[in-house]
Design an enzyme around this catalytic site. Structure first.
Site, PDB file in Angstrom:
ATOM      1  N   GLY A   8       0.653  -7.236   6.816  1.00 48.89           N
ATOM      2  CA  GLY A   8       1.764  -6.855   7.668  1.00 48.89           C
ATOM      3  C   GLY A   8       1.704  -5.404   8.078  1.00 48.89           C
ATOM      4  N   ALA A   9       2.871  -4.871   8.510  1.00 48.87           N
ATOM      5  CA  ALA A   9       2.931  -3.512   9.064  1.00 48.87           C
ATOM      6  C   ALA A   9       1.859  -3.374  10.139  1.00 48.87           C
ATOM      7  CB  ALA A   9       2.753  -2.461   7.960  1.00 48.87           C
ATOM      8  N   HIS A  41      -4.997  -3.678  13.619  1.00 51.20           N
ATOM      9  CA  HIS A  41      -4.835  -5.123  13.522  1.00 51.20           C
ATOM     10  C   HIS A  41      -4.962  -5.773  14.901  1.00 51.20           C
ATOM     11  CE1 HIS A  41      -2.393  -4.043   9.772  1.00 51.20           C
ATOM     12  NE2 HIS A  41      -3.403  -4.762   9.322  1.00 51.20           N
ATOM     13  N   LYS A  85     -13.488  -0.723   8.691  1.00 50.87           N
ATOM     14  CA  LYS A  85     -12.964   0.456   7.995  1.00 50.87           C
ATOM     15  C   LYS A  85     -12.970   0.243   6.488  1.00 50.87           C
ATOM     16  CE  LYS A  85      -8.567   1.350   7.414  1.00 50.87           C
ATOM     17  NZ  LYS A  85      -8.411   1.796   5.994  1.00 50.87           N
TER      18      LYS A  85
END
Length: 526
Positions: A31-32, A37, A161
């Site tokens: 999430g966030a 994303h 990453k």
């Protein structure tokens, strides 16, 4: 967009893989959601050819689960940002078809104590972030394996990453035999270079300015390398000093092999890709980043027996990845054609050697994208595919003078890298330090069938399949038993048997193998 909250809802939405009309791509998150994303979702939405060549728009599923198993005692599980409504809106606007947001009880019905755990190899978990975060990668692997079992997607997309996580999950998928492609995607960065992360929102305005020193220090390393400074402990120490001077607390700054994650003392002359990985603390926020270092552009070596389809897939793979295609088999065919043109016996090395003096052999890209083969300026692209050339190329290629002359020419072509070469001894003799080595093969029967089809399409007479099988088996024996550079699989090559695979499926397999070794961060797809 559909919001799924239970495992039963998820299974019904996904459906059995054998009944799906479109590929299903999966992006796991906590999430966030942020632009990093969204870049993963964008990659997941891209259409790609299926094994039969059909192009279908994929369905994209995103999971949202703050995984308690991957948090340590003081790593902020309770304070991790959660806003399901905002994440749903972001995902829907990005084109996601379904978002799976289960509760902890739904995903762990028996509780954490009764959960079957997935434990990745200690060699991969014991370095970099694993040293200070015991249990973290075990928690990641356990939950991702659980999600993959429920969803059974065609492709799992992960950001480069979190490189250590990507390497570990690739290994988990391979070791558990899960039928899913693991695709690493390029790191999304903010304008000043800071890698996208949900944790960046923890930074105060002052800390955010301070955090920019991390990508800046890594860029400085690249500049010093380009200026000729050797990569070793002095340069790594200078990187640490730059980070500390900026007020960042360095947890680690390590030079490792990107595949094994094991330490490298220096970027030696024969070393391929290297990873300079860094973790720092900026205030209370932990940030990670890395730099991928190549002493030269990537090289792919594809070996295999005659008739395995190497030329066709290698040419297409090279075009897709933006690599130069080096058809070494065509070079040996051209020499064989030259020998025949002079009426010299293919077995007579002493008579062949003088013919190599002054021989100008070149490969050029045609306007239609195909490779043209020229001998002393004369286009022999079609002539070298004549069955008479095929029948003698193994005998000509077995001579030391021919092998040595063409190997030197091929190695000169590959000094800067950025190419994919195919032949019989590319990974063993020509490019032993290639970033990816593949032994591409097929059964004798399958190669005979392909050879018959090729001859028919080129307008040549087609012998009986049994005769073609005999010829191919005999050529295999000659190639593998010759004294000079025999055909054999390099110890570190991946064997790819192509029976039953279409061209697109083989290319897709090559791309997946390439990306396991050469990330998008180091070599973006063309």
């Amino acid at each position: 967009m559909i919001l799924l909250r239970t495992c039963d809802e998820l299974r019904r939405w996904c459906g059995p893989p054998q009944r799906r009309q479109r590929p299903l791509n999966f992006v796991p998150t906590m999430g966030a959601l942020h632009p990093g994303h969204l870049s993963l979702i964008s990659s997941a939405l891209q259409t790609r050819p299926s094994p039969n060549g059909e192009v279908l728009r994929p369905r994209v599923l995103v999971s949202l689960f703050v995984n308690p198993l991957q948090f340590g005692p003081r790593e902020g599980f309770v304070s991790y940002p959660r806003d399901l409504g905002a994440d749903c809106r972001t995902a829907e606007n990005a084109g996601v078809e379904a978002l799976f947001a289960p509760s902890e009880q739904e995903l762990f019905p028996g509780g954490e104590s009764e959960l079957t755990r997935v434990i990745p190899p200690p060699s991969l978990m014991g370095s970099l972030c694993g040293r200070s975060r015991p249990g973290h990668f075990e928690g990641v692997a356990t939950v991702v394996a659980r999600l993959l079992a429920l969803i059974r997607p065609d492709c799992l997309l992960l950001g480069e990453k979190d490189w250590q996580q990507l390497v570990i999950l690739r290994r988990v998928v391979a070791d558990l035999g899960l039928a899913v492609e693991v695709r690493g995607c390029r790191t999304w960065r903010e304008p000043d270079g800071l890698a996208g992360s949900s944790r960046n929102r923890y930074l105060s305005a002052q800390e955010r300015r301070q955090a920019a020193a991390l990508p800046a220090a890594l860029r400085s390393v690249r500049v010093r390398l380009a200026a000729g400074e050797p990569l070793g402990e002095p340069m790594v120490q200078k990187l640490r000093l730059d980070l500390e001077t900026a007020g960042l607390i360095v947890e680690y700054a390590d030079l490792v092999d990107p595949a094994s994650l094991q330490p490298l003392p220096t970027l030696a002359g024969g070393q391929r890709l290297s990873l300079l990985a860094v973790a720092v603390r900026c205030g209370s926020t932990r940030l990670i980043d890395h730099l991928l270092l190549m002493p030269r552009l990537p090289i792919v070596a594809i070996d295999g027996p005659a008739g395995a389809g190497k030329s066709t897939v290698t040419r297409a793979f090279a075009k897709q990845m933006g690599l130069i295609y080096l058809d070494t088999g065509a070079m040996y065919r051209a020499v064989t054609w030259w020998v025949q043109r002079h009426g010299v016996d293919a077995a007579d090395a002493a008579a062949i050697e003088p013919l190599l003096t002054g021989l100008e052999l070149s490969l050029e890209g045609g306007g239609d994208g195909d490779l043209r083969v020229l001998v002393n300026g004369h286009d022999v692209t079609v002539a070298i595919r004549d069955p008479s050339v095929t029948a003698q190329v193994s005998a000509v290629a077995a001579h030391a003078c021919v092998r040595e002359g063409l190997t030197r020419q091929q190695q000169a072509m590959g000094e800067k890298g950025g190419l994919v070469a195919e032949g019989r001894d590319i990974g063993t003799a020509v490019f032993p330090h290639a970033d990816l080595k593949v032994f591409l093969t097929a059964t004798v029967a399958e190669r005979a069938r392909r050879r018959a089809l090729d001859l028919e399409q080129r307008g040549f007479a087609v012998p009986p399949l049994m005769d073609l099988e005999t010829q191919i088996a005999e050529r295999d024996h000659l190639d593998s038993s010759r004294t000079i550079a025999p055909l054999r699989q390099a110890e570190d090559a991946v064997k790819l048997i192509t029976d039953g695979m279409g061209v697109e499926a083989v290319i897709e397999a090559l791309v997946e193998l390439f990306r396991e070794r050469v990330p998008e961060d180091a070599w973006p797809e063309s």
